[in-house]
Design an enzyme around this catalytic site. Structure first.
Site, PDB file in Angstrom:
ATOM      1  N   LYS A  14       0.705  -1.652  -0.012  1.00 57.80           N
ATOM      2  CA  LYS A  14      -0.257   0.093  -0.677  1.00 57.80           C
ATOM      3  C   LYS A  14       0.838   0.966   0.033  1.00 57.80           C
ATOM      4  O   LYS A  14       0.517   1.937  -0.610  1.00 57.80           O
ATOM      5  CB  LYS A  14      -0.637  -0.075   1.626  1.00 57.80           C
TER       6      LYS A  14
ATOM      7  N   ARG B 154      -3.566   2.393   8.297  1.00 59.33           N
ATOM      8  CA  ARG B 154      -4.298   1.664   7.817  1.00 59.33           C
ATOM      9  C   ARG B 154      -2.670   0.921   7.109  1.00 59.33           C
ATOM     10  O   ARG B 154      -1.590   1.276   7.465  1.00 59.33           O
ATOM     11  CB  ARG B 154      -3.818   2.171   6.074  1.00 59.33           C
TER      12      ARG B 154
ATOM     13  N   GLY C 267      -7.913  -7.795   3.566  1.00 59.51           N
ATOM     14  CA  GLY C 267      -8.837  -7.593   4.267  1.00 59.51           C
ATOM     15  C   GLY C 267      -8.589  -8.911   6.429  1.00 59.51           C
ATOM     16  O   GLY C 267      -9.037  -8.987   6.686  1.00 59.51           O
TER      17      GLY C 267
ATOM     18  N   MET D  87      -5.534  -7.884   8.053  1.00 56.95           N
ATOM     19  CA  MET D  87      -5.249  -6.707   8.971  1.00 56.95           C
ATOM     20  C   MET D  87      -6.082  -5.445   8.590  1.00 56.95           C
ATOM     21  O   MET D  87      -7.351  -5.252   8.034  1.00 56.95           O
ATOM     22  CB  MET D  87      -3.898  -6.411   8.832  1.00 56.95           C
TER      23      MET D  87
ATOM     24  N   ARG E  90      -2.983  -1.477  -6.480  1.00 58.01           N
ATOM     25  CA  ARG E  90      -2.230  -3.008  -6.283  1.00 58.01           C
ATOM     26  C   ARG E  90      -2.648  -3.520  -7.575  1.00 58.01           C
ATOM     27  O   ARG E  90      -3.715  -3.138  -8.403  1.00 58.01           O
ATOM     28  CB  ARG E  90      -2.695  -3.358  -5.212  1.00 58.01           C
TER      29      ARG E  90
ATOM     30  N   HIS F  14     -14.990  -7.450   0.788  1.00 58.52           N
ATOM     31  CA  HIS F  14     -13.659  -8.757   1.143  1.00 58.52           C
ATOM     32  C   HIS F  14     -14.004 -10.354   0.496  1.00 58.52           C
ATOM     33  O   HIS F  14     -13.517 -10.703   0.206  1.00 58.52           O
ATOM     34  CB  HIS F  14     -13.491  -8.589   2.418  1.00 58.52           C
TER      35      HIS F  14
ATOM     36  N   SER G  49      14.102 -42.821  -9.488  1.00 60.35           N
ATOM     37  CA  SER G  49      12.594 -41.716  -9.579  1.00 60.35           C
ATOM     38  C   SER G  49      12.436 -41.729  -7.851  1.00 60.35           C
ATOM     39  O   SER G  49      12.306 -42.530  -7.537  1.00 60.35           O
ATOM     40  CB  SER G  49      11.314 -42.193 -10.218  1.00 60.35           C
TER      41      SER G  49
ATOM     42  N   CYS H 152       8.281 -38.403  -8.362  1.00 63.87           N
ATOM     43  CA  CYS H 152       7.050 -38.588  -8.210  1.00 63.87           C
ATOM     44  C   CYS H 152       6.833 -38.361  -6.806  1.00 63.87           C
ATOM     45  O   CYS H 152       7.771 -38.528  -6.022  1.00 63.87           O
ATOM     46  CB  CYS H 152       6.921 -40.482  -8.775  1.00 63.87           C
TER      47      CYS H 152
ATOM     48  N   TYR I 290      11.915 -35.084 -15.246  1.00 70.03           N
ATOM     49  CA  TYR I 290      10.853 -34.538 -15.099  1.00 70.03           C
ATOM     50  C   TYR I 290      10.168 -34.986 -13.503  1.00 70.03           C
ATOM     51  O   TYR I 290      11.040 -35.523 -12.673  1.00 70.03           O
ATOM     52  CB  TYR I 290      10.024 -36.333 -15.700  1.00 70.03           C
TER      53      TYR I 290
HETATM   54  P1  ADP Z   1      -7.829  -2.240   3.256  1.00 72.84           P
HETATM   55  O1  ADP Z   1      -6.608  -3.273   3.222  1.00 72.84           O
HETATM   56  O2  ADP Z   1      -8.368  -3.851   4.183  1.00 72.84           O
HETATM   57  O3  ADP Z   1      -8.684  -2.687   2.780  1.00 72.84           O
HETATM   58  P2  ADP Z   1      -7.691   0.294   4.019  1.00 72.84           P
HETATM   59  O4  ADP Z   1      -5.720   0.766   4.651  1.00 72.84           O
HETATM   60  O5  ADP Z   1      -7.223  -0.086   1.944  1.00 72.84           O
HETATM   61  O6  ADP Z   1      -7.486  -1.194   3.822  1.00 72.84           O
HETATM   62  O7  ADP Z   1      -8.878   1.101   4.227  1.00 72.84           O
HETATM   63  C1  ADP Z   1      -9.995   0.842   4.127  1.00 72.84           C
HETATM   64  C2  ADP Z   1     -10.716   1.203   3.471  1.00 72.84           C
HETATM   65  O8  ADP Z   1     -10.556   2.621   3.938  1.00 72.84           O
HETATM   66  C3  ADP Z   1     -11.117   1.651   2.315  1.00 72.84           C
HETATM   67  O9  ADP Z   1     -11.906   1.863   0.718  1.00 72.84           O
HETATM   68  C4  ADP Z   1      -9.609   3.189   1.580  1.00 72.84           C
HETATM   69  O10 ADP Z   1     -10.038   3.375   1.316  1.00 72.84           O
HETATM   70  C5  ADP Z   1     -10.354   4.459   2.789  1.00 72.84           C
HETATM   71  N1  ADP Z   1      -9.221   4.836   3.655  1.00 72.84           N
HETATM   72  C6  ADP Z   1      -8.309   5.269   3.716  1.00 72.84           C
HETATM   73  N2  ADP Z   1      -7.691   5.563   4.187  1.00 72.84           N
HETATM   74  C7  ADP Z   1      -8.708   6.992   4.302  1.00 72.84           C
HETATM   75  C8  ADP Z   1      -8.335   8.229   3.604  1.00 72.84           C
HETATM   76  N3  ADP Z   1      -7.424   8.574   4.279  1.00 72.84           N
HETATM   77  N4  ADP Z   1      -9.153   8.714   3.476  1.00 72.84           N
HETATM   78  C9  ADP Z   1     -10.706   8.396   3.336  1.00 72.84           C
HETATM   79  N5  ADP Z   1     -10.739   7.174   2.485  1.00 72.84           N
HETATM   80  C10 ADP Z   1      -9.634   6.153   3.511  1.00 72.84           C
HETATM   81 MG    MG Z   2      -7.951  -1.411   1.302  1.00 68.61          MG
END
Ligand code: ADP
Ligand code: MG
Ligand code: MG
Length: 879
Positions: free
Chosen positions: A23, A93, A102, A104, A337, A455, A764, A831, A851
Site C-alpha cells: 500500500k 492503514r 481484509g 489486517m 495494486r 472482501h 525416481s 513422483c 521430469y
Molecule cells: P484494506 O486493506 O482493508 O482495504 P485500507 O487501508 O485500504 O484497508 O482502508 C479501508 C478503506 O478505507 C478503503 O476503502 C480505503 O479507501 C479507505 N480509506 C483509507 N484511508 C483513507 C483516507 N485517508 N481517506 C479516506 N478513505 C480512506
Molecule cells: Mg484497501
C-alpha cells in the site's frame, strides 16, 4: 547512520514494497506519477520487526520519528492533529508486502474527540457528517485497537434505526448520532475499563501499535499459511490524512478494477457508494451500486477515474485494483495494486497484455499463479441440467464456478462438516475475514450483503472459490441457522446449488460435468511448453486417469501403482490365496491366476498412453493390507481355501507389523518371494509385446523397483526381472526395449546413489517416503503436531506438500549428482505429492532433473511451474 523508519509518501518512491509494504509503495508511486492522493507517511515493515523485537511496543525513538513526520504532514496540509480550529484527521492503514485483502486492519477518522468533532462540524457546516465520522472512529478504534467485536456497537446503530424508522445509515441525523456516541462511549468505559481516549496523539500511537499487532491475528496467520507468505515479513503502517466520501451527495467512495476480475474482459469494473466512507464498500456493509451511477451523477469525475485507471495500468503493465474517494466533487486515489483475479481472468489478461504489446510471453507466464490453474479444471454445471433448474434467487456473480452442497451457517460448522466428508455451502449475512476457514471448506459461498468488490468477493476470487454476494432477497438468521427466501425457510439439511458465474442460486442439486478449457488456457500452455525444460508426467494407475492426464498434457506416466490392481472383486481372492499360500507351489499357482488380469491392465494402460513412456512400480505395500479384517470375510476365505478359520487368523497375525511403513514391503517382498516380481515382470513385458504387435505402439516399459536400500538388493531383483523379460522377448521373437530402475525413497539409497546408479537405468525420487524417513516424520501422524510447529514458526510449510529444500532437497541434489557420476545416461524424475507443487517444481528444475510426475489434475500446474522455473533461472543469470 541511524536507521530511518518513517517516510513521507512524497519521498518514498523507489524504496520498494519490502520496506514500504504494498500500500505504501503504491501511494508513493502514485504520488510520483502525479496522481492525486491524500498526503501522509509510511512507517516501514522494519519498524514492525522492531515493534516485535521490543516486546510489542513502540519505543520512544520510533515515537519521536513519527512525531517529527506528523509535524511535516501538518505543515503540508495546514491542519493540526487535535487542532480546535482546523483539525487533521488521519487513517491508520496496514499494508504488507503482498496484499492480504481484509486480513489486517485499518482505522479511519482518527483524531476526533469532543472538541475536534465540533470544529469539523463548523468548518464543513455539516454536523451530521462530523458526528457520523466520529461514530465510525469510535467503532473502529474499539474493534481494531482494542480487539472488541463490532457486534454490540453495530447493534446500537441498528436498534436506533429501527426505533426511529430510518432505513439507511445516512438518514440518521446528528442529534441521534450524538446520543449514539454517548452510549458507545459508555459501553467502552464499561467493557474496556477505561475512558475512550480524547488525546489524538494517544489514539495514534495505540492505533499504530494495533496495526502492527494485527500482523499476528489468527486470520492473518491462516491467510499467510495458505498463500506461503513468510511470517517475518511484517506489515508497514500508513498514516494518511483523511478525505471524506461521507460529506454529502457529491461525495462518495468506490473500488474499481481496470479490467473485469472475474472474466478478464477489458472494461472498467467498479462500484460506488454515494455519501459513504471506504469501509462501507470493502467490508460489504452496504451493497454498492455499479459505477454507472457516478457516470450519470458526475460524468467528469467518472472520466477522470477512467483515465487515471488506464494510466496506472500502463504504468504497472498489469490490471489494477484501486480504491478512490470523491470529496465534494474532487477525486482522490487511495490505493492501487495488482488486482486479484480468477484463474481464467489471469489467463485472459496475460494473453491480452501480450497482444497489446505491454508484456512479453515470458512475463505473461510469470503473471499467472500456477497453483490457480487447478481451479479451471474443476467441474462446472452440466449445461442441460442447468437449463432445467429454476433459480430461486440471484445475487452478484462475485466469483465464478459451480458448487452444490448442504447449507451451513458459520465457519466452524463448515469446517467440521467438511471433515466428515459432507459438501457444504457457506451462507452468511456478510462474510467477515474471520470466515476464511469456512470459505476454504465450502463448495461455494452465499452472502446476503456486499458487492463484487467486498472482501468476501475478493478473497473468494483469490481462492478460486465459487461465490454469490449481495443476495438481497435472502434473510439469514445465523442464530437459528435458517436461510429465508420468499417466505420459505431452508436449513442445514437442504441442498443448494450456486452458480458463481451468473449469481444464480438454486434450491436443488444440479449435475456437474468436466470443465472445458478456454482458448487462453491452451495458448498459455503452449507458451509454457516452449519455455520449460522439465518433462511432465502423471501418476496414473488406470486408463481413465491416463486419458485425463493426456488431456491435460502429460508426456508419460511417471508412476503406476500396481497394488490397486489387486483389489478388484475378480482378483482379490487370488491375491489372498497367494498371500496365505503355505509353499512356493501354491503361491505360484495363485500368481498364475493373477497374471492375465495384470497383463490386461498394463496393456490397457499402454494403449491409452499411445506409446508414451509408462513407468510401472512393482508391488509396494505390506501384504497384510490385502487380507480381510472382518470375521465373516475371514470365514469365507477359510472355507474357500479349505483351511480352518484359525489358520487364516494365524497368518493374519503373523503378517501384522509394529511399523508397517518400515516393514515388509516394497522390494523386500520380492527378495522373500521372487515369484511375485517374476509374475509382475511377465505381465508387464507381455502387455508391452502385445501392444506393440497388435497396435504397432512403440512401447518401452519402465519397471521400477521400490524401497531399495542397497545395490546388491537391486541387482538381485533386477536379475529376476531381466531373466523373465529376456525369455519373453525371445519367445515372442520381437525387438523390445525395456528399462529397469529404482525409486530413491530411503535416505540410504540416496547416500549410496553412485553405487546404485550402476545398476539402474533410472531413478525416481519418491518424496513421500523420502521425506518421512529423512525427517523421521510419520505421514499418518504428523498432522497432529504440525500445527504446533506452525505456531512456533519452526516449520512454515507442510514438507509433504512442498519439498523441504534444505534437508530432503539436499539429499535429492546429492543423489542426482552421485548417480550421474557413475551413470551419465541415468534418467531422473520425481513422483509423489511434491511433483505438482510449484515451489518444489522450481527446485527440481534447478537440480537438473529430467521430469516430475504428479496427479492428472495437477499437470497444467506443473507445466506452468516448470516454465516459470526455467524463465526465472534465465532472469536470475542475467542479473
Ligand atoms: P484494506 O486493506 O482493508 O482495504 P485500507 O487501508 O485500504 O484497508 O482502508 C479501508 C478503506 O478505507 C478503503 O476503502 C480505503 O479507501 C479507505 N480509506 C483509507 N484511508 C483513507 C483516507 N485517508 N481517506 C479516506 N478513505 C480512506
Ligand atoms: Mg484497501
Ligand atoms: Mg514409497
Amino acid at each position: 547512520m541511524k536507521k530511518r523508519y518513517v517516510y513521507l509518501f512524497d519521498e518514498a518512491y523507489g524504496l520498494g514494497k519490502e520496506l514500504l509494504g504494498g500500500k505504501g509503495a503504491g501511494l508513493a508511486e502514485m504520488a510520483s506519477i502525479g496522481i492525486q492522493i491524500p498526503q501522509g507517511f509510511t512507517i516501514t515493515t522494519e519498524a514492525c520487526g522492531k515493534y516485535y523485537a521490543d516486546g510489542q511496543c513502540l519505543c520512544q525513538e520510533l515515537q519521536d520519528e513519527i512525531k517529527k513526520n506528523l509535524e511535516r504532514l501538518q505543515t503540508i496540509t495546514g491542519k493540526k492533529l487535535g487542532g480546535e480550529q482546523n483539525p487533521l484527521l488521519v487513517s491508520v492503514r496496514s499494508g504488507a508486502r503482498v496484499s492480504m485483502p481484509g486480513m489486517m486492519d485499518t482505522i479511519l477518522n482518527l483524531g476526533l474527540n469532543e472538541k475536534t468533532v465540533q470544529a469539523l462540524a463548523k468548518i464543513t457546516g455539516n454536523e451530521r457528517f462530523a458526528y457520523d465520522s466520529y461514530r465510525r472512529f469510535i467503532l473502529m478504534f474499539t474493534n481494531i485497537a482494542k480487539g472488541f467485536p463490532r457486534r454490540e456497537m453495530d447493534l446500537m446503530l441498528e436498534n436506533l434505526k429501527s426505533e426511529k424508522n430510518y432505513q439507511q445509515d445516512y438518514e440518521v441525523p446528528a442529534e441521534d448520532l450524538k446520543v449514539l456516541i454517548r452510549n458507545m462511549k459508555a459501553w467502552y468505559l464499561e467493557n474496556v475499563g477505561e475512558k475512550f481516549p480524547e488525546d489524538p496523539w494517544q489514539q495514534l500511537i495505540e492505533a499504530i501499535g494495533a496495526v502492527f499487532h494485527s500482523w499476528e491475528n489468527e486470520r492473518a496467520i491462516i491467510y499467510r499459511r495458505m498463500n506461503g507468505i513468510p511470517s517475518d515479513w511484517g506489515t508497514a503502517v500508513n498514516v494518511q490524512s483523511m478525505v471524506f466520501g461521507n460529506k454529502g451527495e457529491t461525495s462518495g467512495t468506490g473500488v474499481g478494477f481496470s479490467r473485469n476480475p472475474g472474466t478478464g474482459e477489458k472494461e472498467i469494473f467498479a462500484e460506488y457508494l454515494i455519501n459513504a466512507q471506504g469501509e462501507d464498500v470493502v467490508a460489504g456493509i452496504r451493497t454498492p451500486l455499479l459505477i454507472d451511477e457516478l457516470k450519470k451523477q458526475q460524468p467528469d469525475i467518472y472520466y477522470q477515474f477512467e483515465k487515471t485507471a488506464e494510466k496506472l495500468e500502463r504504468h504497472y503493465k498489469d490490471m489494477q485494483d484501486m480504491e478512490f474517494t470523491v470529496e465534494d466533487g474532487k477525486l482522490y486515489f487511495l490505493q492501487t495494486r495488482s488486482g486479484k483475479r480468477t484463474a481464467q481472468a489471469a489467463l485472459k489478461i496475460a494473453c491480452d497484455l501480450v497482444d497489446e504489446g505491454l508484456i512479453s510471453k515470458e512475463e505473461a507466464l510469470l503473471r499467472v499463479d500456477a497453483k490457480s490453474l487447478s481451479d479451471l479444471l474443476h467441474p462446472t454445471f452440466d449445461s442441460k441440467a442447468l437449463e432445467k433448474a429454476t433459480a430461486i434467487a440471484k445475487g452478484n456473480p462475485a466469483s465464478p464456478g459451480a458448487g452444490t452442497g448442504k447449507l451451513v451457517f458459520n465457519a466452524q460448522d463448515a469446517k467440521a462438516r467438511k471433515k466428515q466428508g459432507e459438501r457444504v455451502i457457506l451462507v452468511r449475512e456478510e462474510t467477515s475475514p474471520e470466515d476464511i476457514i469456512g470459505m476454504v471448506a465450502a463448495e461455494a459461498v452465499i452472502t446476503a450483503r456486499g458487492g463484487m468488490t467486498s472482501h468476501a468477493a475478493v478473497v473468494a476470487r483469490g481462492m478460486g472459490k465459487c461465490a454469490v454476494t449481495g443476495c438481497s432477497d435472502a434473510y439469514i438468521d445465523e442464530e437459528t441457522k435458517k436461510l429465508i427466501l420468499h417466505g420459505k425457510a431452508y436449513g442445514e439439511e437442504d441442498v443448494f446449488s450456486v452458480n458463481g458465474s451468473t449469481g444464480k442460486i438454486y434450491a436443488e442439486e444440479i449435475k456437474m460435468e468436466p470443465a472445458k478449457l478456454s482458448p487462453e488456457f491452451l495458448r498459455l500452455m503452449t507458451w509454457a511448453d516452449e519455455a520449460r525444460k522439465l518433462h511432465i508426467r502423471a501418476n496414473a494407475d488406470t486408463p481413465k486417469d491416463a486419458i485425463t492426464a493426456l488431456g491435460f498434457g502429460a508426456e508419460g506416466i511417471g508412476l503406476c501403482r500396481t497394488e490397486h490392481m489387486f483389489f478388484g472383486d475378480d482378483r482379490i481372492f487370488s491375491m489372498r490365496k497367494m498371500i496365505l499360500a503355505k509353499d512356493v507351489y501354491s503361491r505360484q499357482a495363485a500368481l498364475e491366476a493373477l497374471l492375465p488380469f495384470q497383463k490386461e491392465d498394463f496393456k490397457a494402460l499402454f494403449v491409452a498412453m499411445k506409446g508414451l513412456p509408462v513407468n510401472i512400480r512393482l508391488l509396494d505395500p505390506p501384504l497384510h493390507e490385502f487380507l480381510p479384517h472382518e470375521i465373516e470375510q475371514m470365514q469365507e476365505l477359510a472355507s474357500a481355501l479349505q483351511i480352518s478359520l484359525s489358520e487364516v487368523k494365524e497368518r493374519i497375525s503373523e503378517l501384522q507389523e509394529f511399523n508397517p511403513m518400515m516393514g515388509f514391503r516394497g522390494d523386500r517382498l520380492c527378495v522373500a518371494y521372487p515369484e511375485i516380481a517374476r509374475m509382475q515382470a511377465k505381465a508387464i513385458i507381455r502387455a508391452a509385446i502385445e501392444a506393440k504387435q497388435e497396435l504397432g505402439l512403440a512401447v518401452e516399459p519402465e519397471i521400477m523397483i521400490p524401497f531399495v536400500i542397497e545395490s546388491k538388493e537391486l541387482k538381485f531383483v533386477k536379475s529376476i526381472i531381466e531373466e523373465v523379460c529376456q525369455n519373453e522377448i525371445e519367445a515372442a521373437g520381437v525387438e523390445m526395449k525395456y528399462h529397469v530402475g529404482t525409486m530413491i525413497e530411503i535416505p540410504r539409497a540416496a547416500l549410496l546413489a553412485d553405487e546404485i546408479a550402476k545398476d539402474a537405468q533410472f531413478f525416481s525420487f519418491g518424496t513421500n517416503d523420502l521425506t518421512q524417513m529423512t525427517m523421521g516424520l510419520s505421514r499418518d501422524d504428523y498432522s497432529k503436531f504440525l500445527p504446533y510447529y506452525y505456531d512456533h514458526k519452526i516449520l512454515e510449510n507442510d514438507p509433504f506438500q512442498t519439498v523441504d529444500v534444505q534437508g530432503v532437497g539436499r539429499l535429492i541434489q546429492m543423489a542426482t549428482n552421485l548417480g550421474r557420476k557413475t551413470n551419465p545416461t541415468l534418467h531422473i524424475g520425481v513422483c509423489g505429492e511434491t511433483g505438482g507443487d510449484p515451489a518444489s517444481v522450481e527446485f527440481y528444475h534447478s537440480c537438473g532433473l529430467d521430469y516430475v510426475s504428479c496427479s492428472p489434475f495437477r499437470i497444467p500446474v506443473a507445466r506452468l511451474a516448470a516454465a516459470q522455473a526455467a524463465i526465472k533461472k534465465v532472469l536470475s543469470k542475467m542479473r
